[in-house]
Each structure stands twice: as structure tokens, then as C-alpha cells.
Design an enzyme around this catalytic site. Structure first.
Site, mmCIF file in Angstrom:
data_model
loop_
_atom_site.group_PDB
_atom_site.id
_atom_site.type_symbol
_atom_site.label_atom_id
_atom_site.label_comp_id
_atom_site.label_asym_id
_atom_site.label_seq_id
_atom_site.Cartn_x
_atom_site.Cartn_y
_atom_site.Cartn_z
ATOM 1 C CD GLU A 187 4.984 -1.195 11.706
ATOM 2 O OE1 GLU A 187 5.571 -0.386 12.057
ATOM 3 O OE2 GLU A 187 4.759 -0.463 10.452
ATOM 4 C CG ASN A 225 -0.297 0.033 2.947
ATOM 5 O OD1 ASN A 225 0.760 -1.185 2.501
ATOM 6 N ND2 ASN A 225 -1.267 0.858 3.267
ATOM 7 C CB CYS A 281 -2.448 -0.113 8.475
ATOM 8 S SG CYS A 281 -1.072 0.937 9.152
ATOM 9 C CD GLU A 322 9.967 -2.004 13.090
ATOM 10 O OE1 GLU A 322 11.333 -1.559 12.537
ATOM 11 O OE2 GLU A 322 9.789 -3.015 12.558
#
Ligand SMILES: NC(=O)c1ccc[n+]([C@@H]2O[C@H](COP(=O)([O-])OP(=O)(O)OC[C@H]3O[C@@H](n4cnc5c(N)ncnc54)[C@H](O)[C@@H]3O)[C@@H](O)[C@H]2O)c1
Ligand SMILES: O=C/C=C/C=C(\O)C(=O)O
Length: 491
Positions: A259, A160, A293, A472
Site C-alpha cells: 500500500e 502517518n 495516503c 487488503e
């Protein structure tokens, strides 16, 4: 040899582009038109092994011991070189994703520069933890921790925001002295291979950055995560794949940074500035055609302003410009593929079966012959759904949101937290005390008040529940990409 020539996008291993093999390849398809743009060489198990072996050799041949100032200077040169080749990266990102040129410039490639520069700053300024320990009898000991590179890191990224997410991981990994084997998504191969040209130009030693193209199971992704030479995996992608990767590396107890997916909520209180909220909500639902996301797929609105927000969002959706990604006026591109469009359209079907009222969208737009082969979809808004419905619980990853009314703050918090995900949330209110209070109560990794996708790269970033493991960003990246050794000296 360059990353893309004579119609091939190549793997990059041990400092060289690999001569492609016709027998194992797949197409790079332009999502805007459906046209094949290039062939991509699919890395086989032997090539993935060669990549991991050369990454290890690069570490042992001095990269792991390179002085911090040399590594951070190299990251800054990489950022400068990407800036010089900015439009090439924009073109590669657009070929991969079909996204509008304005987004590719202002978000994706711009963030690649920022990622390299930010982690050069963070690593250059990083101290080491140390303590003087008081012992019995008036003695003391000095404890200090040194941080060594994690080692050979598998970097697996989605389609994405391919360059943004790749550099979000590669920048800190390299800054901390690791070598990496990158497996970009099969949907978006171009920018990872192009980045290899830049890193070579700025003097990164052969073997430190490797790119292997392919898919997941029985392909480069799995060959990489099952490789015994990998010291850790940083993965961004769907929750289902993350769960599978976790199982894959578990036997060798390798550290993972995940993630993953999200089903993010926005809560809109009755005191908002309607226009400001509509601007923020439109961005949070439809950016990158909903393929972020962090995008909002659940909008909880105080009942007293529900019709104003619903009507306003329908107007804003109608104002989105779908079409030729090369035009500055275009705001919204296609979905990444026909397969992903089918998945989103299937959810449109499910929504109607679950009683959704379609306020806008719900189908495929007619954008003319030139774009008829692309994976385009209409920005869509629903009402008439509840938290019990599948389309309100499952991540769709498209330009769509369900609007649901609430009466009280407590009800809104309960509705927003009623999910197995835990990535992002946004709270819209002019009462900042309420903004702080409600944002803190969101069970998510990142909680925005009166904004969305505003990013502080020094903050911890990631999700909880199905949305991921670890963080992160800033110090959190240093902690994942290094292994500390605490030394204790009797004084
Ligand atoms: N939390 C975040 O920061 C974040 C960011 C972007 C995307 N995502 C999530 O990613 C998903 C969309 O991206 P996607 O469709 O590429 O996800 P995906 O999980 O299908 O693929 C992600 C990457 O993993 C690889 N892969 C797939 N199966 C694998 C396996 N068995 N072993 C090793 N690698 C494997 C893929 O080839 C790809 O490179 C969405 O769920 C979205 O929410 C999360
Ligand atoms: O699609 C998900 C976007 C993730 C964004 C980041 O990881 C970031 O902004 O650093």
C-alpha cells in the site's frame, strides 16, 4: 517490564521486552515541540534474526494450528483491552506524531479496536471454497480448499497513522494463524511496542508478535526483508521504498502486499452543494496535516464555480486550528519531522518557480515559544498550475492542494487519471448517475462520491500503478494472509 520505562522504548522479541543497548539507539522526538521524549533501542541483525526465529518457533509450537474460535476470541480480548487502556494508546500516538487528541481518539485508536473486531468477525465467518466436479463416465470428484497461514509475516508500516495501519495488518495476520515481526517507522515507535503489552495480557503466545525498531537500509527494515525466514511482506509506505522492498524479496519469490503513495484527485462538478463540498474537500486535503495516503492534493473544479470553491477553501483553511495537540479545539497538528517539513517546504519553493499563485499558506506559522521547536507548517492552497507541473505530479504528503479548473466531464476524468499513481479519488456532484459514472472511470483502488475516507473494512483496499500491489480488507486480507491447498478426492 513494560514497553516504555526508564526513558526507553524497547524491542519486543519472543514474548519479552529486550534490555536496550545504549550503543544502538535513536531518539523519539515530539513533532509538536521538537523535544526528545525517549530513547529507542535500534534492533541489530542478530535481534531481527532472533525475532524471526521465535516467530517460526511459535508457529511450529501450535499457534498455526490454534482453532479459529480461539484466535478470534483472542482478537476480541485484545480489542477490549485496548479499549480499557484507550487513553494510554491516545497518549502514545500523540507522543509519536503530535496529532491532535481528537483525531488520535476518533480515528487512530478507535480504528485499532475496529480492525481487531472486524477481522475476528471476518475470519470466524469465513467458509472454504468447494466444488463437486463432474467427470467422464458419470464419475465425480470433490474439490475443496483449505487455507493455512502464510507463515512468518514481515509487517512494515509508516509513521502517518501508525497504530491504525499496524493493526490493519496485524489483526488479519494473527486471525489467520500467522506470526508477525513488526518494523514500525523510526518516527513512530511507541504504539507498536505498547500493543505488545496488550497482546501478552490477553494470552498471545510468546513469539507470535514481535517488534523490532530501526530504520530501512542497513537497519531493522532491511535485516527483516532480506531474512530467509520470512514467508511474506506486507508493506505500507512510499512507492520508492516499496519498489526497493520488491527487489529485495524477489530472489526468494516471497508474496508482497504493498500500500504505497498517492497523488489523489477530487473532481467538483457545477451542481454541488457548495457548503457540503467545501466540508468534504477541507477534510480530504487537511486531515492529519495532509499526511494520509488518501488525502487530496489535486482539486479539479468546474470553471463556473471555481472562484466559489477556491474562496471557500481559503476560508476553511483559515478556520483550521493549529496548536497544542492536547486541546480539544485543535484541528491540525505538525508534520512528522523537521526533515519532512523541509521536503514539503522545498515543494512550496518548486510550486512558486512553476508559477503557482498562493491563495493561502506557503510558510511556517508562528505558534509561540512552546511550539517553536515543532515541525509546523501552514495549510496551503495553490492555483495557476497544470498537470505538467511537478507539484501536481509528485506526492508531497502535506497540507496542500492545487486547484485546477475544467469545462467538461471528459476533461475532468482525463485530468484526474493523468497520473502514475492510482490510490484514491473523490467525485462531488448532486447528479448521482454522474457520480457513479465518473467514480467508476477513476483508475484508483478506492473512489468516493460526495464523501472521503469513509471506510468499509470488508471492501478491498489498496492501489494500482505506483500506489501499490494487491488489496487488503475483507476477503482480500484472508487471501493474502493464507495459502490455500486444494484437495481433490475421487468419489
Ligand atoms: N497506501 C497506503 O495505505 C499508505 C498509507 C500510509 C502511508 N503511505 C505512504 O507512505 C509514505 C510516508 O510514509 P514513510 O515516510 O514512513 O514511508 P517510507 O517508505 O519512508 O517508510 C515506510 C516504512 O518502511 C521502512 N523502510 C524504509 N526503507 C526500507 C527498506 N529499504 N527496507 C525495509 N523497510 C524500509 C521505514 O523504516 C518505515 O517503517 C507516503 O508515500 C505515503 O503515501 C501509504
Ligand atoms: O495513509 C493512508 C491511510 C490508509 C488507510 C487505511 O489503510 C485504512 O483506512 O484501512
Amino acid at each position: 517490564m513494560t514497553s516504555q520505562c526508564d526513558g526507553w522504548i524497547r524491542n519486543y522479541v519472543d514474548g519479552s521486552y529486550v534490555e536496550p543497548d545504549e550503543s544502538s539507539s535513536f531518539d523519539q522526538v515530539d513533532p509538536a515541540t521538537g523535544r526528545v521524549l525517549a530513547r529507542v533501542h535500534e534492533a541489530d541483525k542478530a535481534l531481527v534474526d532472533r525475532a524471526v526465529t521465535s516467530a517460526r518457533r511459535a508457529l511450529d509450537n501450535g499457534w498455526a494450528d490454534t482453532p479459529v474460535r480461539e484466535r478470534t476470541a483472542l482478537l476480541r480480548r485484545a480489542a477490549d483491552r485496548i479499549e480499557e487502556r484507550f487513553e494510554e494508546f491516545v497518549a502514545a500516538e500523540m507522543a509519536d506524531t503530535g496529532k491532535p487528541i481528537t483525531q488520535a481518539r476518533e480515528l487512530d485508536v478507535a480504528r485499532a479496536l475496529t480492525n481487531f473486531r472486524t477481522f475476528a468477525d471476518i475470519v470466524a465467518a469465513a467458509g472454504q471454497e468447494s466444488f463437486v466436479t463432474d467427470l467422464a463416465g458419470g464419475k465425480q470428484a470433490l474439490n475443496y480448499a483449505i487455507r493455512k497461514p502464510l507463515g512468518v509475516v514481515a509487517v512494515i508500516v509508516p509513521w502517518n497513522l501508525p497504530l491504525l495501519l499496524l493493526t490493519w495488518k496485524v489483526a488479519p495476520a494473527l486471525a489467520c494463524g500467522n506470526s508477525v515481526v513488526v518494523k514500525p517507522s523510526e518516527e513512530t515507535p511507541a504504539t507498536a511496542s505498547l500493543l505488545a503489552e496488550v497482546l501478552e495480557e490477553v494470552g498471545l503466545p510468546a513469539g507470535v508478535y514481535n517488534v523490532v525498531h530501526g530504520f530501512g537500509a542497513n537497519s531493522a527494515g532491511e535485516f527483516l526483508t532480506t531474512h530467509p525466514g520470512i514467508d511474506g511482506v506486507t508493506f505500507t509506505g512510499s512507492s520508492a521504498t516499496g519498489s526497493h522492498v520488491m527487489k529485495t524479496v524477489a530472489p526468494r519469490v516471497r508474496p508482497v502486499s504493498f500500500e504505497l503513495g498517492g497523488k489523489n484527485a477530487a473532481i467538483v462538478f457545477d451542481d454541488v452543494d457548495i457548503d457540503e463540498a467545501l466540508t468534504g474537500l477541507t477534510k480530504s486535503v487537511f486531515t492529519n496535516t495532509g499526511q494520509v495516503c488518501l488525502c487530496t492534493e489535486r482539486v479539479y473544479v468546474h470553471r463556473s464555480i471555481f472562484d466559489d470553491i477556491a474562496g471557500g477553501l481559503v476560508e476553511r483553511a483559515a478556520g483550521l486550528r493549529l496548536g497544542d495537540p492536547t486541546l480539544d479545539a485543535t484541528t491540525t497538528g505538525p508534520l512528522i519531522s523537521q526533515a519532512h517539513r523541509k521536503k514539503v517546504l522545498d515543494y512550496f519553493e518548486i510550486a512558486e518557480q512553476e508559477g503557482a499563485k498562493v491563495l493561502t499558506g506557503g510558510g511556517i506559522p508562528d505558534l509561540g515559544q512552546e511550539l517553536s521547536g515543532g515541525s509546523w507548517i501552514e495549510p496551503t492552497l495553490w492555483t495557476g498550475l497544470t498537470n505538467k507541473d511537478r507539484v501536481v505530479r509528485e506526492e508531497i504528503f502535506g497540507p496542500v492542494a492545487a486547484l485546477i479548473p475544467f469545462e467538461t466531464e471528459a476533461e475532468a476524468i482525463a485530468l484526474a487519471n493523468d497520473t502514475e499513481y492510482g490510490l484514491a479519488a473523490s467525485v462531488w456532484t448532486n447528479d448521482l448517475r454522474r457520480g457513479h459514472r465518473v467514480a467508476q472511470k477513476m483508475n484508483v483502488g478506492i473512489s468516493w462520491v460526495n464523501t472521503w475516507f469513509t471506510r468499509e473494512l470488508r471492501s478491498p483496499f489498496g492501489g494500482m500503478g505506483l500506489s501499490g500491489i494487491g488489496r487488503e480488507g475483507g476477503e482480500s486480507s484472508l487471501h493474502f494472509y493464507t495459502e490455500p491447498t486444494n484437495v481433490c478426492v475421487q468419489l
